[in-house]
Scaffold this motif. Structure first.
Motif, mmCIF file in Angstrom:
data_model
loop_
_atom_site.group_PDB
_atom_site.id
_atom_site.type_symbol
_atom_site.label_atom_id
_atom_site.label_comp_id
_atom_site.label_asym_id
_atom_site.label_seq_id
_atom_site.Cartn_x
_atom_site.Cartn_y
_atom_site.Cartn_z
ATOM 1 N N ARG A 259 0.870 -1.177 -0.022
ATOM 2 C CA ARG A 259 0.147 -0.054 0.040
ATOM 3 C C ARG A 259 0.865 1.196 0.038
ATOM 4 O O ARG A 259 0.513 2.309 -0.574
ATOM 5 N N ALA A 262 2.147 1.927 -3.377
ATOM 6 C CA ALA A 262 1.281 2.314 -4.468
ATOM 7 C C ALA A 262 0.644 3.831 -4.288
ATOM 8 O O ALA A 262 0.475 4.424 -5.154
ATOM 9 N N LYS A 263 0.770 4.076 -2.854
ATOM 10 C CA LYS A 263 0.532 5.636 -2.504
ATOM 11 C C LYS A 263 1.393 6.431 -3.254
ATOM 12 O O LYS A 263 0.977 7.540 -3.669
ATOM 13 N N GLY A 266 0.816 7.184 -6.393
ATOM 14 C CA GLY A 266 -0.714 7.482 -6.775
ATOM 15 C C GLY A 266 -1.461 6.535 -7.529
ATOM 16 O O GLY A 266 -2.321 7.129 -8.583
ATOM 17 N N VAL A 267 -1.149 5.373 -7.329
ATOM 18 C CA VAL A 267 -2.171 4.569 -7.727
ATOM 19 C C VAL A 267 -2.867 3.482 -7.077
ATOM 20 O O VAL A 267 -2.527 3.613 -5.667
ATOM 21 N N GLU A 268 -3.992 3.291 -7.322
ATOM 22 C CA GLU A 268 -4.871 2.227 -6.250
ATOM 23 C C GLU A 268 -3.931 1.005 -6.391
ATOM 24 O O GLU A 268 -3.570 0.365 -7.296
ATOM 25 N N VAL A 269 -4.249 0.032 -5.061
ATOM 26 C CA VAL A 269 -3.787 -1.199 -5.004
ATOM 27 C C VAL A 269 -4.338 -2.078 -5.987
ATOM 28 O O VAL A 269 -3.657 -2.833 -6.574
ATOM 29 N N ASP A 270 -5.476 -2.129 -6.438
ATOM 30 C CA ASP A 270 -6.008 -3.059 -7.523
ATOM 31 C C ASP A 270 -5.479 -2.540 -8.910
ATOM 32 O O ASP A 270 -5.892 -3.237 -9.751
ATOM 33 N N GLU A 271 -4.897 -1.494 -9.102
ATOM 34 C CA GLU A 271 -4.267 -1.380 -10.138
ATOM 35 C C GLU A 271 -2.945 -2.090 -10.350
ATOM 36 O O GLU A 271 -2.196 -1.966 -11.498
#
Ligand code: ACO
Length: 352
Positions: A259, A262-263, A266-271
């Motif tokens: 996480r 990803a943060k 700037g992407v969501e974890v599910d990306e």
């Protein structure tokens, strides 16, 4: 501009030891090992082959895949928990074995997180302009670490006898951790990448307060002499593992690190398309999948075939996934691990 992976290679020994083979030397069962750990078999080198030799084989394959010659390599990073010698470190042996010029060669000692730290170091060397091309190696020969003595040959089928009751009793005493490990090596070549590809973010952590989760209590320079019969008789050269504690921390901290990276970009974890996670135990991987809301496709496993190969795990799994065509251009891949120290973290990478 992150470093990209331009070639990968692996080296896995031919000798396979199945769970069934282990029942010949300790009280265990295929069912117990498979259901609790996911491991079905592991591989071991011939006695006398060290981590350096296995690492050199993997690195040669990676260099051939990247189409680079030894004189194009600017730095070498080797991660292992099982070096050929206590001193000096393994990287000098790998440098020489590969016929590299006298480049900087680093040893990393972060156990299961060794290759994660190697990815970050290689990316830093390349990003700072200090190196163009870096070879990274994760390599382990765990056989000597296992407390099986002469009964090792009973498990491999080399000795045509049964384990003695004393051997069986001793091996059974150490069964909770000894069934997990196997030998193997993986390597990568990294080079400067283009915009928006390669290593995008890294999050590395260390907490020495978790040292007791798994450690080898003896044979260290805090003692004088650093090794003696008393330590060996007391079996202080063998690891002590808090299996339940390791499980809890690994399941919590690997997803947290995923996480974080990803943060950071700037992407969501599910990306994230693929999570290449340390293979210590399939139940840990199941916990990681649950925490991240991901399927087995996204958090794949090869532990059934190799067991835990410590620093070799991440490059070994990544190589297999790439060879199988599962790492496609533009994909977001997250490497993550948790290991003795404790050291853990994640590296987010975009495949060019
Ligand atoms: N075969 C058969 N029985 C076994 C074995 C074995 N190989 N090992 C342990 N048992 C027995 C135990 O003796 C115990 O028996 P008892 O109830 O009669 O005392 C029973 O099985 C349960 O033992 P637990 O230790 O509670 O088993 P658990 O379900 O916790 O599984 C394991 C143990 C597999 C080690 C688990 O805790 C685990 O995987 N933890 C994570 C460890 C890990 O990932 N290590 C990685 C190594 S290093 C690293 O990556 C940092």
């Amino acid at each position: 501009m992150g470093a990209i992976i331009t070639g990968t290679g692996i080296a896995v020994p031919d000798q396979v030891v199945t769970n069934q083979d282990l029942t010949r030397i300790m009280d265990t069962s295929d069912d117990w090992i498979t259901s609790r750990t996911g491991v079905r078999e592991r591989r071991f080198v011939e006695e006398g082959v060290g981590s350096a030799e296995l690492g050199v084989q993997a690195a040669r394959e990676a260099m051939a895949a990247a189409a680079i010659q030894p004189d194009q390599v600017d730095a070498l990073v080797t991660a292992t928990m099982t070096p050929d010698y206590l001193a000096p470190g393994i990287s000098a042996l790998v440098q020489h074995g590969l016929g590299l010029p006298a480049v900087a060669a680093f040893d990393l000692r972060q156990q299961c997180s060794g290759f994660l730290y190697a990815l970050d170091l290689a990316d830093s060397l390349i990003g700072s302009g200090r190196a163009e091309t870096v070879v990274l190696v994760g390599t382990e020969v765990h056989g000597g670490f296992l407390p099986w003595g002469a009964s090792f040959d009973v498990a491999t089928g080399r000795a045509n006898r049964e384990a003695t009751p004393a051997e069986r009793e001793r091996n059974t005493r150490f069964r909770s951790w000894s069934v997990l490990f196997g030998d193997g090596a993986g390597a990568m070549v990294m080079r400067r990448g283009g915009e928006q590809t390669g290593v995008l973010a890294t999050s590395l952590h260390t907490d020495g307060g978790q040292f007791n989760l798994i450690h080898v209590p003896g044979v260290g320079f805090r003692r004088r002499p650093y090794v003696d019969h008393g330590q060996l008789d007391g079996e202080l050269h063998l690891p002590i593992m808090d299996g339940a504690g390791l499980y809890r921390q690994a399941v919590r901290l690997m997803p947290e690190a995923v996480r974080e990276v990803a943060k950071a970009v700037g992407v969501e974890v599910d990306e994230i398309d693929l999570v290449v996670a340390h293979q210590a135990n399939d139940r840990i991987l199941e916990g990681v999948r649950k925490q991240l809301g991901m399927t087995q496709e996204k958090v794949p496993s090869n532990i059934a075939r190799y067991g835990n190969t410590t620093a070799a795990t991440l490059p070994l799994l990544f190589h297999e996934l790439r060879q199988a065509g599962k790492v496609k251009p533009g994909m977001l891949v997250c490497f993550t691990s948790f290991g003795a120290g404790a050291h853990w973290g994640a590296v987010l990478y975009r495949e060019p």
